[in-house]
Design a protein around this motif. Sequence first.
Motif, PDB file in Angstrom:
ATOM      1  N   GLU A  68       0.945  -1.108   0.174  1.00  0.00           N
ATOM      2  CA  GLU A  68      -0.016  -0.026   0.232  1.00  0.00           C
ATOM      3  C   GLU A  68       0.961   1.415   0.009  1.00  0.00           C
ATOM      4  OE1 GLU A  68      -3.474   2.049   2.721  1.00  0.00           O
ATOM      5  OE2 GLU A  68      -2.644   0.256   3.223  1.00  0.00           O
ATOM      6  N   HIS A  69       2.022   1.093   0.784  1.00  0.00           N
ATOM      7  CA  HIS A  69       2.809   2.362   0.942  1.00  0.00           C
ATOM      8  C   HIS A  69       4.032   2.200   0.355  1.00  0.00           C
ATOM      9  CE1 HIS A  69      -0.227   3.812   3.361  1.00  0.00           C
ATOM     10  NE2 HIS A  69      -0.170   2.908   4.367  1.00  0.00           N
ATOM     11  N   ASN A  70       4.366   1.363  -0.291  1.00  0.00           N
ATOM     12  CA  ASN A  70       5.840   1.199  -1.116  1.00  0.00           C
ATOM     13  C   ASN A  70       7.007   1.396  -0.236  1.00  0.00           C
ATOM     14  OD1 ASN A  70       5.011   0.857  -4.230  1.00  0.00           O
ATOM     15  ND2 ASN A  70       3.906   2.893  -3.620  1.00  0.00           N
ATOM     16  N   THR A  71       6.896   0.882   1.138  1.00  0.00           N
ATOM     17  CA  THR A  71       7.965   0.850   1.923  1.00  0.00           C
ATOM     18  C   THR A  71       9.295   0.029   1.675  1.00  0.00           C
ATOM     19  OG1 THR A  71       6.882  -1.001   3.501  1.00  0.00           O
ATOM     20  CG2 THR A  71       6.293   1.427   3.630  1.00  0.00           C
ATOM     21  N   TRP A  72       9.014  -0.774   0.610  1.00  0.00           N
ATOM     22  CA  TRP A  72      10.283  -1.713   0.141  1.00  0.00           C
ATOM     23  C   TRP A  72      11.127  -0.474  -0.507  1.00  0.00           C
ATOM     24  CZ3 TRP A  72      11.654  -0.475  -4.730  1.00  0.00           C
ATOM     25  CH2 TRP A  72      10.493   0.057  -5.521  1.00  0.00           C
ATOM     26  N   LYS A  73      10.886   0.475  -1.027  1.00  0.00           N
ATOM     27  CA  LYS A  73      11.664   1.557  -1.407  1.00  0.00           C
ATOM     28  C   LYS A  73      12.443   2.292  -0.217  1.00  0.00           C
ATOM     29  CE  LYS A  73      13.694   4.745  -4.145  1.00  0.00           C
ATOM     30  NZ  LYS A  73      14.790   4.304  -5.078  1.00  0.00           N
ATOM     31  N   ALA A 106      14.708   7.493   4.778  1.00  0.00           N
ATOM     32  CA  ALA A 106      13.798   7.094   3.854  1.00  0.00           C
ATOM     33  C   ALA A 106      13.119   7.512   2.776  1.00  0.00           C
ATOM     34  CB  ALA A 106      12.638   6.643   5.094  1.00  0.00           C
ATOM     35  N   LEU A 107      13.090   8.994   2.752  1.00  0.00           N
ATOM     36  CA  LEU A 107      12.785   9.579   1.770  1.00  0.00           C
ATOM     37  C   LEU A 107      13.553   9.461   0.499  1.00  0.00           C
ATOM     38  CD1 LEU A 107      11.920  13.336   3.725  1.00  0.00           C
ATOM     39  CD2 LEU A 107      10.380  11.897   2.182  1.00  0.00           C
ATOM     40  N   PRO A 108      12.809   9.271  -0.573  1.00  0.00           N
ATOM     41  CA  PRO A 108      13.513   9.016  -2.005  1.00  0.00           C
ATOM     42  C   PRO A 108      14.559  10.355  -2.157  1.00  0.00           C
ATOM     43  CG  PRO A 108      11.351   9.704  -2.484  1.00  0.00           C
ATOM     44  CD  PRO A 108      11.488   9.349  -1.020  1.00  0.00           C
ATOM     45  N   PHE A 109      15.537  10.059  -2.934  1.00  0.00           N
ATOM     46  CA  PHE A 109      16.548  10.860  -3.496  1.00  0.00           C
ATOM     47  C   PHE A 109      15.874  11.151  -4.831  1.00  0.00           C
ATOM     48  CE2 PHE A 109      19.954  11.837  -6.514  1.00  0.00           C
ATOM     49  CZ  PHE A 109      20.715  12.930  -5.698  1.00  0.00           C
ATOM     50  N   VAL A 140       5.454   7.406 -10.655  1.00  0.00           N
ATOM     51  CA  VAL A 140       4.508   6.847 -10.328  1.00  0.00           C
ATOM     52  C   VAL A 140       4.119   6.719  -8.935  1.00  0.00           C
ATOM     53  CG1 VAL A 140       5.660   4.530 -10.211  1.00  0.00           C
ATOM     54  CG2 VAL A 140       3.256   4.620 -11.119  1.00  0.00           C
ATOM     55  N   PHE A 141       5.120   6.720  -8.054  1.00  0.00           N
ATOM     56  CA  PHE A 141       4.588   6.433  -6.419  1.00  0.00           C
ATOM     57  C   PHE A 141       5.347   7.621  -5.634  1.00  0.00           C
ATOM     58  CE2 PHE A 141       8.056   3.393  -6.835  1.00  0.00           C
ATOM     59  CZ  PHE A 141       8.602   3.442  -5.780  1.00  0.00           C
ATOM     60  N   PHE A 142       6.374   8.190  -6.179  1.00  0.00           N
ATOM     61  CA  PHE A 142       7.112   9.018  -5.261  1.00  0.00           C
ATOM     62  C   PHE A 142       6.297  10.279  -4.371  1.00  0.00           C
ATOM     63  CE2 PHE A 142      11.893   8.937  -6.629  1.00  0.00           C
ATOM     64  CZ  PHE A 142      11.876   7.384  -6.191  1.00  0.00           C
ATOM     65  N   PRO A 143       5.454  10.865  -5.065  1.00  0.00           N
ATOM     66  CA  PRO A 143       4.703  11.926  -4.240  1.00  0.00           C
ATOM     67  C   PRO A 143       3.820  11.238  -3.083  1.00  0.00           C
ATOM     68  CG  PRO A 143       4.348  12.349  -6.565  1.00  0.00           C
ATOM     69  CD  PRO A 143       5.076  10.853  -6.561  1.00  0.00           C
ATOM     70  N   GLN A 144       3.266  10.013  -3.196  1.00  0.00           N
ATOM     71  CA  GLN A 144       2.490   9.559  -2.330  1.00  0.00           C
ATOM     72  C   GLN A 144       3.388   9.108  -1.072  1.00  0.00           C
ATOM     73  OE1 GLN A 144       2.209   8.887  -5.587  1.00  0.00           O
ATOM     74  NE2 GLN A 144      -0.130   9.151  -5.987  1.00  0.00           N
ATOM     75  N   LEU A 145       4.730   8.520  -1.647  1.00  0.00           N
ATOM     76  CA  LEU A 145       5.620   8.161  -0.554  1.00  0.00           C
ATOM     77  C   LEU A 145       6.186   9.190   0.295  1.00  0.00           C
ATOM     78  CD1 LEU A 145       7.284   5.665   0.209  1.00  0.00           C
ATOM     79  CD2 LEU A 145       9.086   6.308  -1.525  1.00  0.00           C
TER      80      LEU A 145
END
Length: 348
Positions: A68-73, A106-109, A140-145
């Motif tokens: 649901e939250h792409n926590t693998w990233k 945890a935030l994406p670079f 595709v999913f960074f904003p939600q992440l």
Amino acid sequence: MNLLNTSFERVSYGVQIKTSLLFECALGIAMITYPKLHNQLEMTRAELDELKIRLSSELTAELDYCQEHNTWKMLLQLLHVKDFSSPGEFYQFLKSLSESELKYYALPFVDIMQEKNRLAASKGDREAENDLVLACKGHVFFPQLIHFVCSSKHTELLNHFQALVDGWYNEVILPEKDWTSGVLERDVLEKRSISQLESPHKTVLKAAGIDYKPEQGIADVILIPHVAYRPWTIQADLPAAKVFYYPVSDSSLMKSTDPFEPPGQLVQKLKAIGDEKRLRILKLLVKKELTLKEVTVLVGMGKTTVHHHLTLLKAAGLVHVKGSVYKATGDSIKGIEKEIFTFLHKET
């Protein structure tokens, strides 16, 4: 206008090749929580279903949350902070971080220009959070992440990571730990041998099937082999580094002294060109570079089917991709006859 160019243009990059069962753990979690690709994996649908049935209800709940939250990233980001030898060491490190430190890692670079916003967002700055989201609004999913990380509670993240990693490691990795470790170690040795003979560009091309040229701001390419996500190569960005989590070669999967057993990479190539549709696609790519859309139109097949064929050709080292453009790998095609001859005439 006359221009005197005194800027530095990078002509190469360093290559790091490393492995860890924790990366294999995180990539396995990424694989199982991305059902869109389940029909394009080397693992069959029946094997996937069997794996899911074996998982405990506790781990299944964490995987649902992860999906649901792409926590693998987030896990992959955190695993790059330093080298970890075990899930326990990884979790002790996470507990040593402050809430803002955990969220920052945890935030994406996104890119180097957004690092100030990434840091400020991790400390609760809503304006920086929104700016970071706007900078990657097409993803595709960074904003939600990003919104999820910034709004999550510290203890909830810690508990989720511990339960998720411990669960997958104990239930999936440990039962085949010796075999998986052997495969990953053999592949790292294989790729390090290649890196001693080839340029960084050719090393990346042979390992990951990616035609990656030097670019400004990227000093290193990190190559990390995996078994779980074969035949896919996963690309990620870190400050000053590009990461390719690439599928281990067939030869790394096999540990055999049988002189009559053909090299795995050769078998993979022959299987790839043994299909008339893939052979047709390969001929098109020998003639010219094409995008996925262009190949789809020319062969008259569905986009998903064509992408699957291209993935198999890329995994066999016969095709590489740069951005959205696919191209036949000339050296590999020319070398098939020589590889067959070498195997057939090898002393037994």
